[in-house]
Design a protein around this motif. Structure first.
Motif, PDB file in Angstrom:
ATOM      1  N   THR A  27      34.064  -1.060  63.324  1.00 41.93           N
ATOM      2  CA  THR A  27      34.402  -0.275  64.510  1.00 41.93           C
ATOM      3  C   THR A  27      35.783  -0.588  65.063  1.00 41.93           C
ATOM      4  O   THR A  27      36.253   0.110  65.962  1.00 41.93           O
ATOM      5  CB  THR A  27      33.354  -0.514  65.622  1.00 41.93           C
ATOM      6  OG1 THR A  27      33.309  -1.908  65.911  1.00 41.93           O
ATOM      7  CG2 THR A  27      31.974  -0.040  65.186  1.00 41.93           C
ATOM      8  N   PRO A  29      39.770  -0.549  65.355  1.00 45.76           N
ATOM      9  CA  PRO A  29      40.729   0.502  64.980  1.00 45.76           C
ATOM     10  C   PRO A  29      41.607   0.082  63.801  1.00 45.76           C
ATOM     11  O   PRO A  29      41.873  -1.098  63.593  1.00 45.76           O
ATOM     12  CB  PRO A  29      41.568   0.703  66.240  1.00 45.76           C
ATOM     13  CG  PRO A  29      41.327  -0.484  67.094  1.00 45.76           C
ATOM     14  CD  PRO A  29      40.033  -1.111  66.670  1.00 45.76           C
ATOM     15  N   ASP A  32      48.281   1.248  63.121  1.00 47.24           N
ATOM     16  CA  ASP A  32      49.030   2.500  63.285  1.00 47.24           C
ATOM     17  C   ASP A  32      49.525   3.015  61.942  1.00 47.24           C
ATOM     18  O   ASP A  32      50.026   2.243  61.117  1.00 47.24           O
ATOM     19  CB  ASP A  32      50.228   2.295  64.215  1.00 47.24           C
ATOM     20  CG  ASP A  32      49.818   2.099  65.667  1.00 47.24           C
ATOM     21  OD1 ASP A  32      48.673   2.458  66.013  1.00 47.24           O
ATOM     22  OD2 ASP A  32      50.653   1.607  66.443  1.00 47.24           O
ATOM     23  N   ILE A  35      45.671   6.012  59.108  1.00 50.57           N
ATOM     24  CA  ILE A  35      44.929   7.258  58.917  1.00 50.57           C
ATOM     25  C   ILE A  35      45.814   8.301  58.252  1.00 50.57           C
ATOM     26  O   ILE A  35      45.400   8.971  57.296  1.00 50.57           O
ATOM     27  CB  ILE A  35      44.348   7.770  60.245  1.00 50.57           C
ATOM     28  CG1 ILE A  35      43.246   6.809  60.719  1.00 50.57           C
ATOM     29  CG2 ILE A  35      43.802   9.188  60.094  1.00 50.57           C
ATOM     30  CD1 ILE A  35      42.667   7.139  62.074  1.00 50.57           C
ATOM     31  N   ILE A  58      39.964  13.851  63.164  1.00 46.50           N
ATOM     32  CA  ILE A  58      39.914  12.511  63.737  1.00 46.50           C
ATOM     33  C   ILE A  58      39.207  12.605  65.085  1.00 46.50           C
ATOM     34  O   ILE A  58      39.666  13.322  65.978  1.00 46.50           O
ATOM     35  CB  ILE A  58      41.331  11.929  63.902  1.00 46.50           C
ATOM     36  CG1 ILE A  58      42.012  11.824  62.537  1.00 46.50           C
ATOM     37  CG2 ILE A  58      41.274  10.572  64.602  1.00 46.50           C
ATOM     38  CD1 ILE A  58      43.493  11.494  62.616  1.00 46.50           C
ATOM     39  N   ASP A  60      38.345  10.397  68.009  1.00 46.66           N
ATOM     40  CA  ASP A  60      38.594   9.068  68.576  1.00 46.66           C
ATOM     41  C   ASP A  60      37.984   8.887  69.960  1.00 46.66           C
ATOM     42  O   ASP A  60      38.164   7.853  70.599  1.00 46.66           O
ATOM     43  CB  ASP A  60      40.087   8.745  68.599  1.00 46.66           C
ATOM     44  CG  ASP A  60      40.910   9.797  69.316  1.00 46.66           C
ATOM     45  OD1 ASP A  60      40.330  10.701  69.940  1.00 46.66           O
ATOM     46  OD2 ASP A  60      42.149   9.707  69.257  1.00 46.66           O
ATOM     47  N   ASP A  61      37.219   9.872  70.424  1.00 43.67           N
ATOM     48  CA  ASP A  61      36.529   9.777  71.703  1.00 43.67           C
ATOM     49  C   ASP A  61      35.073   9.384  71.445  1.00 43.67           C
ATOM     50  O   ASP A  61      34.370  10.045  70.659  1.00 43.67           O
ATOM     51  CB  ASP A  61      36.592  11.133  72.421  1.00 43.67           C
ATOM     52  CG  ASP A  61      35.826  11.121  73.724  1.00 43.67           C
ATOM     53  OD1 ASP A  61      36.369  10.611  74.718  1.00 43.67           O
ATOM     54  OD2 ASP A  61      34.676  11.605  73.724  1.00 43.67           O
ATOM     55  N   ARG A  65      32.195  11.365  69.388  1.00 43.05           N
ATOM     56  CA  ARG A  65      31.704  10.752  68.147  1.00 43.05           C
ATOM     57  C   ARG A  65      30.180  10.703  68.151  1.00 43.05           C
ATOM     58  O   ARG A  65      29.534  11.039  67.156  1.00 43.05           O
ATOM     59  CB  ARG A  65      32.296   9.350  67.973  1.00 43.05           C
ATOM     60  CG  ARG A  65      31.983   8.757  66.611  1.00 43.05           C
ATOM     61  CD  ARG A  65      32.648   7.409  66.405  1.00 43.05           C
ATOM     62  NE  ARG A  65      34.086   7.580  66.299  1.00 43.05           N
ATOM     63  CZ  ARG A  65      34.979   6.959  67.063  1.00 43.05           C
ATOM     64  NH1 ARG A  65      34.592   6.113  67.990  1.00 43.05           N
ATOM     65  NH2 ARG A  65      36.255   7.165  66.901  1.00 43.05           N
TER      66      ARG A  65
END
Length: 87
Positions: A27, A29, A32, A35, A58, A60-61, A65
């Protein structure tokens, strides 16, 4: 015609032996740019007529999700109900 040397073949074989089906994901991240780099690599995958029918999204919230996961579970349950006999 492309020719692959023995070292490449050995490395490819090791990769196939090493690969696993992942069902539990981390979980934390990704760094940078990871992805984007992974999507660029995935776009090199072959597709019929180079149609590249895939779409990458993607999410990312955390709330969205969870909604995606719940939708998947509901669709998967519907699909499972359509099976009969041994699976």
């Amino acid at each position: 015609m492309v020719s692959f040397d023995d070292a490449f073949r050995r490395q490819l074989h090791e990769l196939f032996v090493w690969r696993r089906d992942v069902r539990r994901f981390r979980t934390d991240p990704l760094p940078d740019g990871s992805i984007e780099r992974l999507i660029e690599i995935a776009c090199l995958s072959p597709s019929v007529g180079l149609s590249q029918p895939w779409r990458f999204v993607i999410v990312d919230d955390a709330t969205r999700r969870r909604a995606v996961i719940e939708d998947f579970k509901a669709c998967n349950a519907d699909a499972l109900r359509s099976y009969s006999g041994e699976r």
